[in-house]
Motif scaffolding. Structure first.
Motif, PDB file in Angstrom:
ATOM      1  N   UNK A 241       0.813  -1.214   0.000  1.00 39.59           N
ATOM      2  CA  UNK A 241       0.000   0.000   0.000  1.00 39.59           C
ATOM      3  C   UNK A 241       0.849   1.267   0.000  1.00 39.59           C
ATOM      4  N   UNK A 242       2.077   1.196   0.509  1.00 35.97           N
ATOM      5  CA  UNK A 242       2.924   2.390   0.537  1.00 35.97           C
ATOM      6  C   UNK A 242       3.138   2.948  -0.864  1.00 35.97           C
ATOM      7  N   UNK A 243       3.151   2.087  -1.867  1.00 35.02           N
ATOM      8  CA  UNK A 243       3.393   2.559  -3.229  1.00 35.02           C
ATOM      9  C   UNK A 243       2.202   3.335  -3.781  1.00 35.02           C
ATOM     10  N   UNK A 244       1.009   3.009  -3.328  1.00 33.03           N
ATOM     11  CA  UNK A 244      -0.146   3.809  -3.737  1.00 33.03           C
ATOM     12  C   UNK A 244      -0.043   5.217  -3.157  1.00 33.03           C
ATOM     13  N   UNK A 245       0.486   5.327  -1.939  1.00 34.91           N
ATOM     14  CA  UNK A 245       0.676   6.645  -1.340  1.00 34.91           C
ATOM     15  C   UNK A 245       1.767   7.426  -2.064  1.00 34.91           C
ATOM     16  N   UNK A 246       2.857   6.752  -2.412  1.00 32.74           N
ATOM     17  CA  UNK A 246       3.923   7.420  -3.163  1.00 32.74           C
ATOM     18  C   UNK A 246       3.393   7.937  -4.500  1.00 32.74           C
ATOM     19  N   UNK A 247       2.645   7.092  -5.193  1.00 31.73           N
ATOM     20  CA  UNK A 247       2.127   7.488  -6.503  1.00 31.73           C
ATOM     21  C   UNK A 247       1.054   8.563  -6.386  1.00 31.73           C
ATOM     22  N   UNK A 248       0.316   8.559  -5.289  1.00 35.74           N
ATOM     23  CA  UNK A 248      -0.649   9.635  -5.067  1.00 35.74           C
ATOM     24  C   UNK A 248       0.065  10.968  -4.928  1.00 35.74           C
ATOM     25  N   UNK A 249       1.169  10.978  -4.191  1.00 35.66           N
ATOM     26  CA  UNK A 249       1.957  12.205  -4.060  1.00 35.66           C
ATOM     27  C   UNK A 249       2.506  12.638  -5.411  1.00 35.66           C
ATOM     28  N   UNK A 250       2.980  11.670  -6.197  1.00 31.97           N
ATOM     29  CA  UNK A 250       3.496  12.000  -7.527  1.00 31.97           C
ATOM     30  C   UNK A 250       2.413  12.629  -8.400  1.00 31.97           C
ATOM     31  N   UNK A 251       1.275  11.957  -8.501  1.00 32.66           N
ATOM     32  CA  UNK A 251       0.277  12.361  -9.488  1.00 32.66           C
ATOM     33  C   UNK A 251      -0.547  13.572  -9.055  1.00 32.66           C
ATOM     34  N   UNK A 252      -0.764  13.730  -7.753  1.00 31.13           N
ATOM     35  CA  UNK A 252      -1.659  14.802  -7.310  1.00 31.13           C
ATOM     36  C   UNK A 252      -0.933  16.050  -6.836  1.00 31.13           C
ATOM     37  N   UNK A 253       0.296  15.917  -6.313  1.00 31.99           N
ATOM     38  CA  UNK A 253       0.964  17.062  -5.701  1.00 31.99           C
ATOM     39  C   UNK A 253       2.232  17.511  -6.421  1.00 31.99           C
ATOM     40  N   UNK A 254       2.976  16.572  -6.991  1.00 30.64           N
ATOM     41  CA  UNK A 254       4.224  16.976  -7.646  1.00 30.64           C
ATOM     42  C   UNK A 254       4.002  17.928  -8.820  1.00 30.64           C
ATOM     43  N   UNK A 255       2.964  17.745  -9.646  1.00 32.18           N
ATOM     44  CA  UNK A 255       2.786  18.689 -10.767  1.00 32.18           C
ATOM     45  C   UNK A 255       2.661  20.148 -10.330  1.00 32.18           C
TER      46      UNK A 255
END
Length: 254
Positions: free
Chosen positions: A61-75
């Motif tokens: 599940x940690x990878x879903x959190x990492x990818x959420x940060x990538x897709x929703x906040x990094x841009x």
């Protein structure tokens, strides 16, 4: 973590061009609230839907959190690109590329994970394995290199982290082969900033209480505008917070 998160987000590596190095920190509880949509009926441990429409699989599940940060906040960290012509487009009647967020105007995408790990080792002289991704990759804009967890002794983690920040003269206002005193000063300042950033991240996410991850090609160059560039992302996860270090790396041909 609040003040330190702001300090990390505001940190600038000396003489490095804009948007070559970005840090974003987010609380775990916040990421769970805005997490990418999970898909229940799957054989993978975790499956979720990318904002770009595809399904992403991971082992934890940690990878879903990492990818959420990538897709929703990094841009949000990048200056949005305006409508523009493709660098390779010779057809005057062809339409322009649309405006968009992220480093290449295509947003940022989740990487998923296959469960692979990188274990850092030393031969006595602190010579590390590459423990990362190669530069010569003609299909880099279209690839997705999944998250891998990185483990090792604290001194190895520090050396590895500093080593991954391997910018060239294409990426900053300095030279890797200094000939003048001013050039030597600039290079030393860049190297010192790199070590300072690594130490701040390791202080915020102590190795004994945190996990570390690396992946590549989260920045999605849908139209292959910048074929000489690639990106890597390094993530840090504690019980309460997740941070992502974005590294834009350009090939250098001398």
């Amino acid at each position: 973590m609040g003040s330190l998160a702001a300090d990390l987000a505001d940190f600038k590596v000396a003489h490095l061009y804009q948007e070559r190095c970005i840090v974003r920190v987010r609380g775990v509880d916040d990421l769970r609230v805005e997490a990418l949509e999970a898909v229940a009926d799957s054989t993978a441990s975790v499956t979720y839907r990318s904002r770009h429409g595809g399904l992403v699989t991971a082992t934890d599940e940690i990878f879903r959190l990492l990818d959420t940060l990538l897709e929703t906040r990094l841009p949000e960290a990048f200056t949005p690109l305006e409508e523009r012509a493709h660098w390779e487009d010779d057809d005057e009647e062809a339409g322009p590329l649309p405006a968009g967020p992220g480093p290449y105007g295509s947003g940022v995408r989740g990487l998923g994970s296959t469960g692979e790990r990188i274990t850092l080792v030393s031969n006595g002289n602190l010579v590390l394995p590459d423990a990362g991704f190669g530069d010569e990759d003609d299909d880099a804009p279209h690839r997705r290199e999944p998250w891998q967890e990185v483990t090792g002794a604290p001194d190895l983690l520090r050396a590895w982290l500093i080593g991954r920040m391997r910018w060239t003269m294409n990426d900053g206002d300095y030279t890797e082969f200094p000939h003048t005193e001013q050039e030597r000063i600039q290079l030393a300042e860049t190297q010192a900033s790199r070590a300072e950033l690594a130490d701040q991240l390791l202080t915020a996410f102590p190795p004994e209480r945190s996990r570390y991850f690396v992946g590549a090609h989260a920045g999605w160059d849908r139209w292959s505008e910048d074929y000489l560039s690639r990106d890597e992302v390094i993530a840090f996860a504690s019980e309460d917070h997740v941070a992502v270090l974005w590294l834009a790396l350009y090939r250098y041909y001398g």
